[in-house]
Enzyme design. Sequence first.
Site, PDB file in Angstrom:
ATOM      1  N   SER A   1       7.152   4.911   9.944  1.00 17.00           N
ATOM      2  CA  SER A   1       7.226   3.722   9.094  1.00 17.00           C
ATOM      3  C   SER A   1       5.843   3.141   8.858  1.00 17.00           C
ATOM      4  O   SER A   1       4.865   3.531   9.496  1.00 17.00           O
ATOM      5  CB  SER A   1       8.126   2.676   9.742  1.00 17.00           C
ATOM      6  N   LYS A   2       5.788   2.204   7.937  1.00 19.30           N
ATOM      7  CA  LYS A   2       4.523   1.565   7.599  1.00 19.30           C
ATOM      8  C   LYS A   2       3.917   0.867   8.811  1.00 19.30           C
ATOM      9  O   LYS A   2       2.716   0.707   8.911  1.00 19.30           O
ATOM     10  CB  LYS A   2       4.727   0.548   6.474  1.00 19.30           C
ATOM     11  N   ARG A   3       4.782   0.432   9.689  1.00 21.92           N
ATOM     12  CA  ARG A   3       4.320  -0.339  10.855  1.00 21.92           C
ATOM     13  C   ARG A   3       3.774   0.568  11.967  1.00 21.92           C
ATOM     14  O   ARG A   3       3.059   0.110  12.846  1.00 21.92           O
ATOM     15  CB  ARG A   3       5.483  -1.156  11.438  1.00 21.92           C
TER      16      ARG A   3
ATOM     17  N   PRO B   1       0.839  -1.201   0.000  1.00 22.37           N
ATOM     18  CA  PRO B   1       0.000   0.000   0.000  1.00 22.37           C
ATOM     19  C   PRO B   1       0.870   1.246   0.000  1.00 22.37           C
ATOM     20  O   PRO B   1       1.998   1.224   0.475  1.00 22.37           O
ATOM     21  CB  PRO B   1      -0.773  -0.121   1.318  1.00 22.37           C
TER      22      PRO B   1
END
Length: 509
Positions: free
Chosen positions: A262-264, A14
Amino acid sequence: MSVRVRFAPSPTGPLHIGGLRTALFNYLFAHKHKGTFILRIEDTDQSRYVPGAENYIIESLGWCHLQYDEGPLKGGPFSPYRQSERKTIYRQYADQLLQSGHAYIAFDTAEEIEALRKKAESEGRTFQYDISVRDKLKNSLSLGETETKKLIDSGTSYVIRFNVPPDEELIINDLIRGEIRFQTSVLDDKVLFKADGLPTYHLANVTDDYLMKITHVIRGEEWLPSLPLHVLLYRAFGWEKQMPQFAHLPLILKPSGQGKLSKRDGDKMGFPVFPLQWTDPETGEISSGYRESGYLPEAVVNMLAFLGWNPGGEQEIFSLDELAEAFSLDRVGKAGARFDPEKAKWYNQHYLRQKSNKELAEYFIPVLRQKGINPDPHTVEKITALVRERIIFPHDLWDQSFFFFIPPREYDPAVVKKVWKEDSARILNEIKDLLFRLDSFLPEEIEKAIKDYSEKTQTGLGKIMNPLRLVLVGGSYGPHLNEILSVLGKNETLARIDKGIAALKASIV
Ligand code: GLU
């Protein structure tokens, strides 16, 4: 020369809001200069390809109204815009560099390179395929023409590496960072063309920027280390005159200001980091999105624009067109931009307040229907008007107004304890009689009647209003009481008073 910029994401998952900001800045720059905004999908790394990611990117741009002028689905004079469909283009460019000596063929296998890497690591060094080791490895420079040809003819797999020129200082101007100096001696001979017959990011990216006549490359700071190689590639191809100008956008930092967002981080920290909800096709794991969390695209765009850019001045609210008008790379900072989830909410609240009651009601009605409530649209509009100042997200409408649609099933014990007194039942019964006799049931009429009663009977307003609110909504929340009564209407109001009195009588011991 007219401005041509591109957003060139790789469909590896994504789109992170950092990527969306890159798209936005490209869009704004293009619009500011009446130029062209291109979407190019960089999908040459098959091992990192994630199904659904490209659609996700396109849908995210659409949601934010960042319409591209050329790109997949739409086409354009430099079609195709998906690198996997341009496969056949790149080899000739790699060959051109081989012929001019700016690239060479390397036969070292992945395992051999890995072994060298491990060995270097155990000696406290980092392995780099560069001028210092080139001669000792298996490539066309060390093996010579005949041997190289033999290996190729026998089907040995190989890659094409860039031949980094030794000991040179490159001075490159970045539109955001100013002059940056790089020493070529620290660069490695990056792979330009892989054994699978596909170019790497570097070759495909530079070739396509050239072929698509890109004038400005606006991208995230994480691509800065690739800049010297890209500039060397332009030089090796003899395309220096057509080389775009570069602008590397600052990082987006975690809310604490410590480290890159970050993505996390998102779901860990309680806010989305993706524009739309994403379901991982492999694990089924769901990551939340701004759209599904109730953010309006205008709010997301406005918030993102201010991550790293500011127009100088007090104004914080900008439509997309106003942003394009005000945007300039001069006002993009070098320092990392701290992401502030509260600011995102602030923007959302602002943009929600711009919506008319009718628009809010249009959003709200399907939500109510899902709950099995089939309200009259006019009443929903009235209700949204009453609670609109209290909402940050559209779904807050329900939290702020559910009691209009469902009578209380229970009464908040803390509030009961505080406001339900011995005389409450008597007072409410008298109020009930008085409400029964009202004609219009408009808020003003109700207010006047209750005030008159309070004066005539010497009853404090609190002694009337607090228990009345309790029986109508079940607690101590909600907008003005007169408004609540008026929207509920006479019958429902009286029924709720009766029910409340019956239920709460027992709470007096
Ligand atoms: N494909 C690269 C990415 O995923 C593009 C970087 C660039 O804009 O040059 O971000």
